[in-house]
Motif scaffolding. Structure first.
Motif, mmCIF file in Angstrom:
data_model
loop_
_atom_site.group_PDB
_atom_site.id
_atom_site.type_symbol
_atom_site.label_atom_id
_atom_site.label_comp_id
_atom_site.label_asym_id
_atom_site.label_seq_id
_atom_site.Cartn_x
_atom_site.Cartn_y
_atom_site.Cartn_z
ATOM 1 N N SER A 194 0.832 -1.209 0.000
ATOM 2 C CA SER A 194 0.000 0.000 0.000
ATOM 3 C C SER A 194 0.864 1.255 0.000
ATOM 4 O O SER A 194 2.004 1.243 0.486
ATOM 5 N N LEU A 195 0.304 2.336 -0.529
ATOM 6 C CA LEU A 195 1.017 3.608 -0.566
ATOM 7 C C LEU A 195 1.297 4.108 0.850
ATOM 8 O O LEU A 195 2.360 4.673 1.119
ATOM 9 N N GLU A 196 0.373 3.883 1.755
ATOM 10 C CA GLU A 196 0.556 4.311 3.143
ATOM 11 C C GLU A 196 1.760 3.614 3.776
ATOM 12 O O GLU A 196 2.583 4.248 4.446
ATOM 13 N N ALA A 197 1.860 2.298 3.549
ATOM 14 C CA ALA A 197 2.980 1.539 4.114
ATOM 15 C C ALA A 197 4.304 1.985 3.514
ATOM 16 O O ALA A 197 5.318 2.108 4.223
ATOM 17 N N LEU A 198 4.292 2.244 2.219
ATOM 18 C CA LEU A 198 5.524 2.671 1.549
ATOM 19 C C LEU A 198 5.935 4.071 1.994
ATOM 20 O O LEU A 198 7.122 4.352 2.160
ATOM 21 N N GLY A 199 4.953 4.959 2.173
ATOM 22 C CA GLY A 199 5.255 6.303 2.664
ATOM 23 C C GLY A 199 5.872 6.261 4.054
ATOM 24 O O GLY A 199 6.830 6.994 4.347
ATOM 25 N N PHE A 200 5.313 5.398 4.918
ATOM 26 C CA PHE A 200 5.874 5.225 6.257
ATOM 27 C C PHE A 200 7.306 4.708 6.178
ATOM 28 O O PHE A 200 8.185 5.155 6.917
ATOM 29 N N PHE A 201 7.547 3.772 5.248
ATOM 30 C CA PHE A 201 8.886 3.196 5.100
ATOM 31 C C PHE A 201 9.884 4.258 4.631
ATOM 32 O O PHE A 201 11.036 4.277 5.079
ATOM 33 N N VAL A 202 9.449 5.137 3.729
ATOM 34 C CA VAL A 202 10.327 6.203 3.232
ATOM 35 C C VAL A 202 10.781 7.091 4.392
ATOM 36 O O VAL A 202 11.974 7.387 4.532
ATOM 37 N N LEU A 203 9.846 7.511 5.238
ATOM 38 C CA LEU A 203 10.204 8.371 6.371
ATOM 39 C C LEU A 203 11.050 7.623 7.399
ATOM 40 O O LEU A 203 11.999 8.186 7.967
ATOM 41 N N TRP A 204 10.726 6.363 7.648
ATOM 42 C CA TRP A 204 11.489 5.552 8.594
ATOM 43 C C TRP A 204 12.937 5.398 8.132
ATOM 44 O O TRP A 204 13.874 5.569 8.908
ATOM 45 N N SER A 205 13.111 5.107 6.844
ATOM 46 C CA SER A 205 14.455 4.951 6.286
ATOM 47 C C SER A 205 15.220 6.269 6.338
ATOM 48 O O SER A 205 16.407 6.309 6.676
ATOM 49 N N LEU A 206 14.520 7.352 5.980
ATOM 50 C CA LEU A 206 15.162 8.674 5.989
ATOM 51 C C LEU A 206 15.611 9.044 7.399
ATOM 52 O O LEU A 206 16.693 9.614 7.592
ATOM 53 N N ASP A 207 14.789 8.713 8.398
ATOM 54 C CA ASP A 207 15.160 9.005 9.784
ATOM 55 C C ASP A 207 16.447 8.281 10.175
ATOM 56 O O ASP A 207 17.330 8.857 10.840
#
Length: 417
Positions: free
Chosen positions: A58-71
């Motif tokens: 899902s786009l929501e899960a991928l968006g969360f992953f992007v921010l998590w990785s960036l952090d």
């Protein structure tokens, strides 16, 4: 998504930080080299399997992953910065393990599902922890990964997230260079211009909306004393990005709205002291008038309050008449507006305005007279041409009724086209 990240983390667990000095690589690499970091080490089969799996998330899960990785990446950045400054606390917290696994996983997600990055752009703009010149190379790297398969998305992210940084007061030369490298890379792609112009609106949003086009115009045409090394590079990309900003179906509802928004700032900008900016803004005002007849009424409302700008527009109209008017479908609104301007000029000049204002009204009236004369001559020529054509057709009908009918049919076609 956690398992996905762990897979690549385990795959690269033997790589120590010294073998993947990403901070140094990002700082010293060109945009072209940044695009391949670190996916050049991943086989096609592994990449394809990962990309297929990502497409099912899902786009929501991928968006969360992007921010998590960036952090995680930014935490590593802070640790490296603290270590470089000799902070004992920073050295203790800094992991010896490389973050290459996180970079690989994030790059694959961004390349396969660029919407994941677009969905979190508002958070990147609003949250201070994602802002700052030191974090810019990471953000640019992310946009490059997401732009690999979609140039329009790349320009959208560049304009919405990075262009405002260039227009800010605190943008340093290094950041400006990196941001310009990105847009130059996008525009250098094969058939980039036609692709971007045809995709000027993406999912209901303009790649370069009016507010951002204003920023671009101002940074491209600064006062002569404010020019920097990057100004020439901005001038080089300006025409294409401008074309994208103004792209659309002539006279459509959407373009009427866009032209009105652009007119609102262009009609004021045309009066500013920078000669190049004023000239460019004046040309944009003329474009708006051709797109939307309502802009004539708006112009009349702000004419007296923006007299210097109006003079600049009238001057450009007068001096470059053929260049601009060849695109106009009708001159009736222009004739009416110029007539109203002349009346206002006459009233103001007879009211005893100060010398500076008097000079502006005199200039405005001079250009109004020139435009009126040109319009009148053009209208007269059309009347004469119409009379000659009609007379010829009638004469032909008298001599030969059959040929006359043919002539009248052609005449109808001429005036209906």
């Amino acid at each position: 998504m956690q398992k996905f990240a762990n897979y690549y983390g385990n795959a690269f667990q033997e790589v120590v930080a010294g073998q993947f000095p990403w901070m140094k690589m990002f700082r010293e690499s060109t945009i072209i080299k940044l695009a391949d970091i670190p996916l050049s080490h991943i086989s096609d089969s592994v990449y394809k399997t990962s990309a297929d799996w990502i497409s099912q998330q899902s786009l929501e899960a991928l968006g969360f992953f992007v921010l998590w990785s960036l952090d995680i990446i930014l935490e590593d950045l802070l640790a490296q910065q603290a270590s470089a400054k000799g902070s004992k606390k920073g050295v203790q917290q800094m992991s010896l393990k490389s973050k290459v696994g996180i970079f690989v996983a994030l790059a694959i997600v961004l390349r396969r599902k660029l919407e994941a990055l677009i969905s979190v752009l508002p958070k990147l703009r609003e949250n201070l922890k994602y802002q700052g010149q030191d974090k810019l190379p990471v953000i640019v790297w992310m946009i490059i990964q997401a732009s690999q398969r979609d140039l329009a998305a790349g320009l959208y992210m560049w304009a919405h997230h990075l262009l405002p940084i260039v227009g800010g007061k605190n943008c340093n030369p290094q950041s400006r260079d990196l941001i310009l490298q990105l847009v130059e890379w996008i525009l250098s792609a094969s058939k980039a211009r036609s692709i971007l112009v045809n995709a000027a609106v993406r999912k209901g949003e303009r790649l370069v909306p009016p507010s951002l086009f204003e920023i671009l115009m101002r940074v491209t045409f600064p006062a002569s004393s404010s020019r920097v090394k990057a100004t020439e590079r901005l001038e080089a990309i300006y025409s294409t990005v401008k074309e994208v900003a103004l792209a659309g179906s002539h006279g459509s509802k959407a373009m009427r709205q866009v032209s009105q928004q652009i007119f609102n700032f262009a009609v004021k900008t045309a009066g500013e002291s920078s000669a190049e900016l004023s000239k460019e803004a004046a040309g944009i005002v003329i474009w708006c008038l051709n797109q939307n007849a309502d802009c004539y009424r708006l112009w009349e409302k702000v004419y007296l309050d923006n007299l210097e700008a109006s003079v600049a527009v009238l001057r450009r109209f007068s001096e470059e008449w053929k260049e601009h008017t060849v695109k106009f479908t009708t001159f009736d609104p222009l004739m009416e507006t110029i007539k109203n301007f002349r009346n206002k000029n006459e009233e103001e000049m007879s009211s005893g305005a100060d010398a500076a204002k008097q000079a502006l009204f005199q200039d405005a009236d001079k250009y109004c007279k020139h435009i009126t004369g040109t319009l009148t001559r053009g209208h007269g020529c059309m009347k004469t041409l119409a009379f000659i054509v009609v007379a010829f057709a009638v004469g032909a009908a008298v001599v030969s009724p059959q040929h006359g009918r043919l002539g009248l049919n052609k005449l109808h076609l001429v005036f209906s086209s």
